[in-house]
Design an enzyme around this catalytic site. Sequence first.
Site, short mmCIF file in Angstrom:
data_model
loop_
_atom_site.label_atom_id
_atom_site.label_comp_id
_atom_site.label_asym_id
_atom_site.label_seq_id
_atom_site.Cartn_x
_atom_site.Cartn_y
_atom_site.Cartn_z
CE1 TYR A 1 43.16 -5.14 31.18
CE2 TYR A 1 40.92 -5.23 32.01
CZ TYR A 1 42.06 -5.88 31.57
OH TYR A 1 42.07 -7.25 31.50
CB SER B 1 39.58 -8.96 29.45
OG SER B 1 38.85 -8.85 30.66
#
Length: 258
Positions: free
Chosen positions: A152, A139
């Site tokens: 995360y 990401s």
Amino acid sequence: MTERVTLITGASAGIGSDLARIFAANAHKVALVARRGDRLTTLAAEIVAAGGTAPIIIPCDLALPGAADQIVAALDAAGVEVEYLVNNAGYGLFGRAAELDRDDQLGIVDVNIRALTDLSLRFAESVTRHRGGILNVASIAGFLPGPGMAVYYASKAFVLSFSEALHNELGPRGVRVTALCPGPVPTEFQIRAGFKPGLDSTILNVLPAAVARQGYEGLMANKRLVLPGLGIKMVPFLLRFFPRGFVLGAVGRLQRKR
């Protein structure tokens, strides 16, 4: 000769299902892994209807101990070996780390880090033997500190670093390794994470099918990183000009507005 397969985790929705479609459309036999077996069955039927080879369906929760053993057993029973591995499964939770449920956050580590690492190491020999590749879905968060989604963001930093190292280690052996680093993508991720997309999502938004296509093409071209969308491509470049503390504060303010 043992049949070769592309193993895709998190294939029941979003980027994962589109990755399954594009691999299948390019003549790969795919093995689909996700918690929701009914969705995998529907996706498999769609792939067959489009002219693809019937996928192998492996309902499995990667957060549970023994998940990788279950996947290996299913592949052995089908008589296939992994040529390409796509580690797409992952999730995040929105909120202050000290206030969120501890077990839920450790689940992020289990899926985003442990399972991805386990599968990458287990199938490295098979992927190398078949001169295949590994596509890890990281990401743009992997480039940033992440107050508001601390675990995360940290997990994706691991995925990014681990993938780049494998790219260097396995490249001389003929193996492609690519980290796919999308920004905001309209999928079920936001719902599970517990937040609504903001202005950044509107500006940087790239559809799942486009992310999957760029990820596939990047892997086949042996790109170390794939950053889908012009806006996302600019982020790592721009980060060079700002102190880490400034970026930390900016991300924190953005997350609090959610």
